[in-house]
Design an enzyme around this catalytic site. Structure first.
Site: not given
Lengths: 367, 668
Positions: A100, A196, A248
């Protein structure tokens, strides 16, 4: 913060030199350019001795008088200017904030200097490598995510924090975790466990797994941000704690482990500070479905993207070891993947009370 | 091509076997009171009816006869050509009131231009259309749909001798152009009299002709009607006019039933295109309720005079050969060949005769009578190598004049094209204006034009738009013994829409062809040309797409049209090939131009990008180094102007090649 001032001064000087070099080129009637090490797969190599991903020697020149490069050239100096201001004023801001700060409309057109944050983020990374300055040295941080608890006391910006008393949410890991911000005071941890997912980490925290096992548990909300990775690396390097990674059972999980272990392609220039080549993969393994008798209905079918990603991983130098090849091939063969939460099928605390203790006891991990 | 024609001719002397039974039937005993089939083709109509009758009657009886040969003979009589065309007016382009309007104007203008050129006068032609109903009720709207209109065409030509006027305008198939091989607009001598007949048929009004052959002589005003039975003119008025504003010239006025509402777009286009293909002519165009439109001549030079030639032996058909032999006054075939044809020298004639291998003495008369002899001569002619016919007889528009024509054409249509409500591909100018959508205007705003780009060769600035104009005139060629010549001109860019198929203007002997575009050999040739080679897009089997008008002119002593209404050129491979070659040549010029323009656009775009970013970079650099941005900006601008992209690219390439990736810069 005297040391910081030295670093800041150096960083500011680096930016100045970059600008002066451009101005000299223009004065001499030449096409000015910024030289940037290439941050792509082509310029990344695996150092088998250090066991990390490192940036190669390729550099690209970003010219101003080149239609394809002119805008990026301009953006590079807008970011440089903003960073120099941050450094000199001693303030730190997020990369979104920087977007910005540097965004505005060019002249009397409808063009903006930056249209999306996706445009400014790579420019920041370019500048990091071009200046050989870390993001922190540019006084920038990425959005913060990740939390940590464990039998360890740290000092964060002068505040001493006992990470055993962090309640259910844990201590939020800041983006910048360098020695000048985070100091390790004392600890009785035996190892570090990087999880995770936030949800699974919450289970571990609620079950006080860290208390029982005397370990530090962290989560990075998927791919861990720099702060988490850098902190894990410091815990490993400074406190000599072994690092275990629990993800996972899918290609993405493997990749998270791989980044933690060897570093990422995009941030290969920071692998030295981020990667833990000794990190161990404790699960979820492709063979756990049989070992822990997971029912077939908790499996998720892999899609084409998963399969091709897994096959691609078979070719990574750091997955060349026979056990890893077997691991990935088993995933491809079975065509299914598992989330960590699938273990809850065997009981809500199965993962903290049976699964992980057994894995660690049996030393059933991959390196 | 000669073979099938020869076979057709065989039918004349030999009795076709299929007709014999019909004739026998007709010869049977008569039966009174049988109804006779109406119409002229009685013999044909009787035959199919007979078996029908046989089926209805009891089996043993033969079909009843309806008429005797004698009875039928009473009804058989000559059909006058004008009667024939009264019934078949569509063959001459008078299909409907809107097309009739155009055809009437076209026939009169063609004649005027032909006459002026033949006499060596720079044509100044006025075309006027008047709406009679509107004139009576001043102030109202123009006639919608069909109505009575007066068409006036006036020229400054040589005028017509008083004695000839009635025949020229009041007799079909009367003229000077049919019996010769010469490039001219008219060919048959049927057009203007057919228009007169159309007027007479629809309004009952005679054609009015004013003509004057010279300053010293008076003008004559005629009103001529046609006796459609006899195909003869009937002069209803013949006045001498002392005062007429033209020193010499002809004015033709026809009152016809027409449809201006629908037909005006054809007329507009015809007038525009006639002006385009005849840059030596001034054309004034007066329309009801509209400003006078003038296409001034672009040159004071008359086109090269078209010469009359004798037919070439390779183009002659067997029947024609026999006819020519019959008319020959030569004593022997050698003399006949030498005098009747072009390019037959005594040596060539000997060669032909040797190939024909006649036994004994053969006179031209024998050829006319003996088909076998004629056939062997015809074969011998085809087998003999004969020099191509003279081609200097043609009068092309020429590169320079085509260009001038295109420029002045664009000037007029850019400023005053026809009404805005017109639609369709016929009106390129108004369509072009309309199609310039908001989108295009935005595109223009986004890519500002280079203000001071040096004028490129071939680019003409017309009414604020740049057009690239290229023309090609091919050397004359021959098809079937007829010399012909192809010219192609193109105008590219300007305000024409870039996303529509190109405008294709077809001309034959300077006459615009407005109809049957799809059936025309010119269209085939343009479609077959691969315009993608010349940076235009082109859907398969279609005209290319782009802001372009393509002008194709075929000039010949005998333009092969697909039909009598002269709307499309036949598909002769020789002609198509020449058009393609000319189009390709023009295309190459176009591609060079487009490439240059693309490059210029790219350069301009680049410069504007740099200028845009220089401000930003200078500000940032100034802040970083604590210096004033203004001088930094000046330095950047100086480099931007000094060092062109091309030079930089070359430099980079050279450095890459020498394996020295800009070390010098780093050391500085």
């Amino acid at each position: 913060m005297a040391r910081m001032d030295v670093v800041s001064k150096q960083t500011a000087q680096k930016i100045e030199r970059l600008a002066e070099q451009v101005m000299r080129a223009v004065k001499g009637g030449k096409n000015p350019f910024v030289e940037i090490p290439v941050r792509s797969l082509a310029n990344v190599r695996f150092d088998p001795r250090k066991r990390i991903v490192q940036l190669g020697g390729q550099r690209q020149k970003r010219y101003f008088f080149n239609v394809a490069m002119a805008k990026k050239f301009m953006q590079t100096f807008l970011v440089s200017d903003a960073c120099k201001e941050l450094v000199e004023s001693g303030k730190t801001t997020s990369i979104r904030d920087l977007y910005y700060i540097t965004k505005h409309t060019i002249g009397e057109t409808r063009q903006n200097t930056f249209e999306e944050q996706d445009e400014s983020d790579p420019i920041i990374e370019d500048l990091e490598v071009a200046l050989d300055a870390l993001r922190e040295e540019l006084h920038l941080f990425a959005s913060r995510k990740g939390s940590m608890v464990g039998p360890i006391t740290i000092r964060d910006s002068g505040d001493t924090i006992d990470l055993r008393r962090m309640g259910s949410g844990g201590w939020a890991v800041p983006s910048i975790v360098e020695e000048n911000v985070i100091e390790f005071v004392r600890h009785e941890a035996r190892y570090v466990l990087l999880i995770e997912k936030d949800a699974v980490w919450t289970r571990f925290n609620e079950d006080k797994f860290w208390k029982r096992e005397r370990c530090v548990i962290l989560q990075g909300g998927g791919q861990p941000p720099r702060g988490v990775r850098r902190l894990v690396q410091r815990l490993h390097a400074e406190l000599k704690l072994p690092v275990y990674v629990l993800v996972d059972n899918d290609p993405w999980g493997f990749y998270i482990y791989s980044v933690m272990k060897q570093g990422s392609i995009n941030l290969a220039y920071e692998s030295m500070r981020m990667a833990v080549p000794d990190a161990r993969f404790v699960g979820l393994s492709s063979f756990d479905k049989d070992k822990f008798r997971l029912p077939a209905n908790v499996a998720i079918k892999m899609d084409d993207g998963d399969v091709s990603r897994a096959k691609q991983m078979l070719g990574y130098p750091w997955f060349k070891e026979a056990r890893w090849q077997r691991e990935i091939q088993e995933m491809v063969r079975s065509g299914v993947k598992f989330e960590l939460e699938a273990l809850s099928r065997r009981g809500i605390s199965f993962i903290t009370e049976e699964y992980l203790p057994r894995k660690l006891k049996e030393k059933d991990w991959l390196e | 091509m000669a073979r099938p024609a020869a076979r057709q001719l065989e039918l004349v002397p030999a009795e076709p076997p299929g007709r014999k039974p019909a004739r026998l039937e007709v010869a049977r005993p008569p039966r009174a009171g049988a109804p006779a089939p109406a119409g002229a083709g009685a013999g044909g109509a009787a035959a199919p009816a007979a078996p029908e009758r046989a089926a209805a009657a009891p089996a043993p009886h033969a079909p009843r006869r309806r008429a005797t040969a004698e009875q039928m003979a009473q009804r058989q009589r000559e059909i006058s050509i004008s009667e024939f065309f009264t019934k078949n007016r569509h063959l001459l382009g008078f299909d409907n009131p809107s097309k009739a309007l155009l055809t009437t104007i076209k026939e009169a203008v063609d004649n005027s231009l032909d006459a002026c050129e033949e006499a060596g006068i720079l044509p100044e032609i006025t075309v006027e259309v008047r709406d009679l109903a509107w004139e009576k009720s001043q102030g109202n709207d123009l006639t919608k749909g069909e109505g009575r209109f007066v068409v006036v065409v006036e020229d400054n030509g040589p005028g017509i001798v008083k004695a000839q006027v009635p025949k020229i305008f009041g007799k079909l198939l009367y003229g000077s152009k049919f019996h010769r091989l010469k490039q001219s607009r008219g060919q048959q001598g049927i057009g203007i009299s057919a228009a007169a007949m159309y007027g007479q048929l629809t309004t009952g009004q005679p054609i009015r002709v004013v003509s004057r052959t010279g300053k010293a002589r008076p003008a004559h005003l005629f009103e001529i009607q046609i006796d459609t039975r006899k195909n003869d003119p009937v002069v209803t008025r013949d006045d001498e006019q002392r005062e007429w504003h033209q020193e010499h010239g002809t004015r033709v006025e026809l009152e016809i039933v027409a449809n201006w509402q629908q037909g005006q777009k054809f007329v507009n286009r015809y007038v525009e295109h006639t002006a385009l293909a005849n840059p030596h002519a001034t054309v004034h165009y007066l329309r009801p309720k509209q400003e006078r439109l003038t296409f001034p001549r672009a040159t004071d030079e008359l086109p090269k005079e078209a010469l009359e030639i004798k037919p070439h032996p390779h183009g002659v058909e067997l029947g024609a050969l026999m006819l020519m032999a019959a008319e020959s006054r030569s004593h022997d075939v050698k003399g006949f060949l030498g005098s009747a044809f072009s390019r037959v020298s005594p040596a060539v004639a000997d060669e032909i005769l040797k190939a024909a291998a006649f036994k004994g003495r053969v006179r031209p008369r024998d050829l006319a009578e003996d088909r076998h002899l004629a056939e062997s001569l015809h074969r011998a002619i085809q087998a003999t190598k004969i020099m191509a016919p003279p081609t200097n007889c043609l009068s092309p528009i020429g590169d320079a004049l085509m260009k001038k024509g295109l420029v002045s054409f664009l000037q007029v249509i850019e400023s005053e094209g026809p009404e805005a409500e017109e639609e369709g591909q016929l009106d390129l100018d108004s369509a072009g204006k309309k199609r310039k959508s908001a989108k295009e205007r935005r595109a223009e705003a986004a890519a500002p034009e280079v203000p001071d780009a040096p004028p490129e060769e071939g680019v003409e600035k017309i009414k604020g738009h740049n057009y690239f104009i290229a023309t090609v005139t091919r050397p004359p060629r021959v098809y079937r013994g007829n010399p012909f010549q192809v010219e192609v001109g193109l105008a590219y860019g300007g305000s024409w829409p870039a996303d529509k198929p190109i405008e294709l203007f077809r001309f034959a002997n300077r006459v615009p062809l407005l109809f049957q575009r799809g059936a025309c050999g010119v269209t085939e040739a343009v479609v077959k040309t691969d315009w993608r080679n010349y940076l235009l897009s082109q859907p398969r089997g279609s005209l290319p797409v782009g802001p372009m008008a393509l002008l194709v002119h075929v000039a010949s002593v005998w333009v092969p049209f697909t039909s009598e209404s002269k709307e499309a050129v036949a598909h002769y491979p020789e002609i198509i090939r020449e058009i393609q070659l000319a189009a390709q040549e023009c295309g190459r010029k176009l591609a060079t131009h487009i490439r240059k323009r693309q490059h210029a656009d790219y350069q301009a775009q680049r410069r504007s990008i740099f200028e845009l970013y220089i401000e930003e970079v200078a500000q940032a650099l100034g802040k970083i180094t604590g210096k004033s941005p203004a001088p930094i900006k000046r330095e950047f601008l100086r480099v931007a102007e000094q060092v062109t992209e091309a030079e930089l690219e070359e430099k980079e390439a050279a450095e890459k090649a020498s394996g020295n990736p800009r070390r010098r810069d780093e050391d500085e």
